[in-house]
Write a protein that holds these residues in place. Structure first.
Motif, PDB file in Angstrom:
ATOM      1  N   GLU A 153       0.807  -1.222   0.000  1.00 44.38           N
ATOM      2  CA  GLU A 153       0.000   0.000   0.000  1.00 44.38           C
ATOM      3  C   GLU A 153       0.840   1.273   0.000  1.00 44.38           C
ATOM      4  N   GLN A 154       2.111   1.181   0.379  1.00 44.92           N
ATOM      5  CA  GLN A 154       2.979   2.352   0.409  1.00 44.92           C
ATOM      6  C   GLN A 154       3.773   2.542  -0.869  1.00 44.92           C
ATOM      7  N   ALA A 157       3.757   5.823  -3.025  1.00 41.73           N
ATOM      8  CA  ALA A 157       2.874   6.720  -2.275  1.00 41.73           C
ATOM      9  C   ALA A 157       3.297   8.184  -2.390  1.00 41.73           C
ATOM     10  N   LEU A 160       2.612   9.502  -5.961  1.00 41.62           N
ATOM     11  CA  LEU A 160       1.184   9.563  -6.261  1.00 41.62           C
ATOM     12  C   LEU A 160       0.471  10.710  -5.542  1.00 41.62           C
ATOM     13  N   GLU A 161       1.114  11.299  -4.555  1.00 48.39           N
ATOM     14  CA  GLU A 161       0.523  12.456  -3.889  1.00 48.39           C
ATOM     15  C   GLU A 161       0.427  13.660  -4.833  1.00 48.39           C
ATOM     16  N   LYS A 164       0.160  11.823 -11.480  1.00 43.82           N
ATOM     17  CA  LYS A 164      -0.534  10.645 -11.971  1.00 43.82           C
ATOM     18  C   LYS A 164       0.484   9.651 -12.521  1.00 43.82           C
ATOM     19  N   LEU A 179      -3.237  -0.647  -5.209  1.00 50.73           N
ATOM     20  CA  LEU A 179      -2.998   0.765  -5.507  1.00 50.73           C
ATOM     21  C   LEU A 179      -4.163   1.448  -6.221  1.00 50.73           C
ATOM     22  N   HIS A 181      -7.105   2.274  -5.524  1.00 51.37           N
ATOM     23  CA  HIS A 181      -7.965   3.238  -4.820  1.00 51.37           C
ATOM     24  C   HIS A 181      -7.462   4.666  -4.946  1.00 51.37           C
ATOM     25  N   ASN A 182      -6.184   4.825  -5.302  1.00 50.75           N
ATOM     26  CA  ASN A 182      -5.608   6.166  -5.406  1.00 50.75           C
ATOM     27  C   ASN A 182      -6.058   6.823  -6.703  1.00 50.75           C
ATOM     28  N   ASN A 184      -4.834   9.075  -8.429  1.00 54.12           N
ATOM     29  CA  ASN A 184      -3.728   9.371  -9.340  1.00 54.12           C
ATOM     30  C   ASN A 184      -3.119   8.115  -9.962  1.00 54.12           C
ATOM     31  N   ALA A 185      -3.616   6.945  -9.577  1.00 55.23           N
ATOM     32  CA  ALA A 185      -3.133   5.689 -10.148  1.00 55.23           C
ATOM     33  C   ALA A 185      -4.063   5.257 -11.273  1.00 55.23           C
TER      34      ALA A 185
END
Length: 235
Positions: A153-154, A157, A160-161, A164, A179, A181-182, A184-185
């Motif tokens: 999950e990291q 990270a 992606l903050e 994209k 991944l 759910h993000n 930007n992913a």
């Protein structure tokens, strides 16, 4: 204008291509659950015939150097080196992930976003590990080097903050649950396999810059040591 025979055997698939400059003259691909690299010689003969050329007309041999399947890379590189020695032609080597990124180049530019996304080609490396790298979508500049990465999950990270990332390749599917759910992913729905089509385009650029390999010394870019498995003995 250079005529290049390209070979791609990094995964279970296998492909060969003939390019004249950046123009594709002939392409032959096989994708099977089991490795299709055993058909490599047949595919090479096929593209040469379809192109209307002969082996003497070829200026260089290009090969996907990896990362990828240990067995597939070994077969592809051995075949490419054999052709170079036999035909007295130079050898060009292209990173498999960079060639995959080239395939997605036009797709990435069509995405409606004010930010320039990053491209992340992924090849399955068993369990939750992948071979991956990051490239800028506008110019294919590499921003994160090729690596073997365990996905959790990291993963990515921090990047992606603010940016994209477009994920693709057979390693991306198993990462989407972790991944996806993000916002930007971005995970491409279409399958992107390594192909001699893009190897040839990038090899043409390498040829223009005289980026030739030492045929005798060149080895595939395995990235990880080969780990053989042996069957357990019955008790």
């Amino acid at each position: 204008m250079s005529i290049i025979l390209s070979i791609e055997t990094s995964t279970k698939g296998c492909s060969t291509a003939i390019h004249q400059g950046a123009q594709l003259l002939a392409l032959s691909e096989l994708f099977h659950e089991k490795s299709s690299s055993g058909m490599l010689t047949t595919l090479i003969q096929h593209v040469v015939k379809v192109s209307g050329l002969d082996f003497e007309a070829i200026d260089a041999i290009a090969v996907a150097k990896g990362p990828g399947s240990y067995t597939g890379l070994r077969i592809g590189v051995s075949t490419a080196k054999g052709l170079c020695f036999t035909l007295d032609k130079p050898l060009l080597a292209v990173n498999t992930l960079q060639a995959m990124a080239w395939q997605v180049y036009s797709i990435a530019q069509a995405i409606n976003t004010n930010d320039i996304p990053l491209l992340c080609p992924m090849l399955d490396a068993r369990r939750m590990e992948v071979y991956c790298a990051l490239y800028r979508a506008n110019n294919l500049e590499q921003v994160v080097a090729t690596e073997a990465k365990i996905i959790d999950e990291q993963s990515f990270a921090e990047i992606l903050e603010t940016q994209k990332i477009i994920f693709f390749g057979d390693g991306a599917a198993k990462c989407e649950a972790v991944l996806g759910h993000n916002p930007n992913a971005i995970f491409l729905k279409e399958t992107i396999n390594p192909s001699a089509r893009s190897i040839g385009v990038l090899a043409h650029k390498a040829y223009q810059n005289s980026q030739f390999e030492d045929v005798a010394e060149f080895e595939p870019y395995y990235l990880k040591e080969f780990m053989a498995t042996t069957p357990k003995k019955a008790l």
